[in-house]
Design a protein around this motif. Sequence first.
Motif, mmCIF file in Angstrom:
data_model
loop_
_atom_site.group_PDB
_atom_site.id
_atom_site.type_symbol
_atom_site.label_atom_id
_atom_site.label_comp_id
_atom_site.label_asym_id
_atom_site.label_seq_id
_atom_site.Cartn_x
_atom_site.Cartn_y
_atom_site.Cartn_z
ATOM 1 N N ALA A 198 0.828 -1.211 0.000
ATOM 2 C CA ALA A 198 0.000 0.000 0.000
ATOM 3 C C ALA A 198 0.861 1.259 0.000
ATOM 4 C CB ALA A 198 -0.940 0.000 1.202
ATOM 5 N N ARG A 227 3.524 1.546 -1.928
ATOM 6 C CA ARG A 227 4.232 1.588 -3.209
ATOM 7 C C ARG A 227 3.276 2.059 -4.293
ATOM 8 N NH1 ARG A 227 8.943 -1.433 -3.887
ATOM 9 N NH2 ARG A 227 9.702 -2.373 -1.958
ATOM 10 N N VAL A 228 3.630 3.116 -4.997
ATOM 11 C CA VAL A 228 2.763 3.642 -6.050
ATOM 12 C C VAL A 228 2.958 2.820 -7.320
ATOM 13 C CG1 VAL A 228 2.245 5.632 -7.503
ATOM 14 C CG2 VAL A 228 2.819 5.969 -5.092
ATOM 15 N N THR A 283 -1.991 2.355 -5.815
ATOM 16 C CA THR A 283 -0.797 1.691 -5.300
ATOM 17 C C THR A 283 -0.700 0.271 -5.849
ATOM 18 O OG1 THR A 283 -1.969 0.784 -3.393
ATOM 19 C CG2 THR A 283 -1.040 3.004 -3.160
ATOM 20 N N ASP A 305 -3.495 -1.694 -4.479
ATOM 21 C CA ASP A 305 -4.738 -1.529 -5.255
ATOM 22 C C ASP A 305 -4.726 -2.457 -6.471
ATOM 23 O OD1 ASP A 305 -5.684 0.493 -3.557
ATOM 24 O OD2 ASP A 305 -4.592 2.036 -4.682
#
Length: 470
Positions: A347, A349-350, A357, A360
Amino acid sequence: MPQNKKELLLELLSEEIPARMQARATDDLKRLVCDGLKEAGLEFESAEAFVTPRRLALVVDGIPEKQPDIDEERRGPRADAPVHAVKGFKGSLPKGAKVEKRQTEKGEFFFAVVKQKGFPSDILIGQIVIDVVRKFPWPKSMNWGEGHGPWVRPIHNILCLFGPRASIAITLEPGRDFRTTETMGHPFLSPKWFAVKNFADYKAKLLAAQVMLDPAERASVIEAEAQKLAKKAKLKLKHDPGLLAEVAGLVEWPVVKMGSIDKAFMDLPPEVLTTVMRHHQKYFALLDKKGKLAPKFIVVANTETKDRGKVMVAGNERVLRARLADAKFFWDQDRKRTLESRVQELAGRVFHAQLGTVMDKVIRVEELASELAESCGANSGDARWAARLCKADLSTGMVAEFPILQGVMGRYHALNDGENADVATAIAEHYGPLGPNDNCPSAPVSIAVALADRIDTLVGFFGIKEFPTG
């Protein structure tokens, strides 16, 4: 070769050219010089380019001593054409052209008889070389002087011979002249300057000065010597054509030696060992009779030493030991936690500013993999769980240090955590294929997760209007 045709020999001697740029550089040098010759009206019979870490060389055979003479007739505008049209026609003609009026079936027209002597080839070639140096399309370059454009590394000399004795003066900036009939050998073993007469003389003298000009020859020597050392140790050289080509681009005089790996590191995953050796140290791996990694490696040096490489090998063993000690530390530390415990860290880390993220993305891939599982012949629960864990190894120290091992380390950690083999395999395989020569996932769970990952990526990027270009 006919007497009126000559050989062009060009060498651009510089500081080290990165190995990854060398193959393209030879193609570009050959293309640019040959295009320049054709544009100048100078036909030739053949051209061949060579590269070492410190020099780009080109030999072009069968170039005439001068451009062909022009003897042609050009028809211009009608005799009663507007004055500006007649002036334009006359202005387009070379100096010395004779203009006259002639009657034809369609009326009276201006005609020009153009007779022009061809320029000497050496003058044209000199300008072609200067243009090539100034416009050379290096992927990355640096400014190394004034008035001559960038180059990949500072240029030390430009050798340019046209015929057996005629050198071509190359001036890139005022006050800077090059030794256009000379070159130098290996920077450590034979650093003296020497004159050359032609390509055959050039290649032979370079070899005597510890420089193998042809990268294919260097690669052949490296492979043959490595195979010989491996056979003597009753081992087998691991096939790695990419590394062979790269190492051939790092040395002008390959000296092949064998070193040892500390047995304390041999319990590391083999992919970790080969990654450290290959990507960081440019060493070749060796295999035992069972096909497993042996505690030995092949290193290629660029020089000979009085002690036959003993100090060099010991130094490389010491560097490798330090690298592997770091890898072992990451491996031991990373196994203290399960993959599942690392998932929530994703969460932070983009994945993409508009797509959220990595966490996601994992949630989306979970749902997709579960939906695709049945059509792939996979268990829905296994596909969902593999998708849940597939990116978790991004949070490990090993993958942070060696990103190329993502997925591979995830598989090892999953097996260490007691996950079933299908889930572990899917974590490793879901990134594949990584290119046209890579294998596609074949296990049902792996296929479901790999498809889900790619579908999510493609749909996401099309959704934000970031369209693929490849």
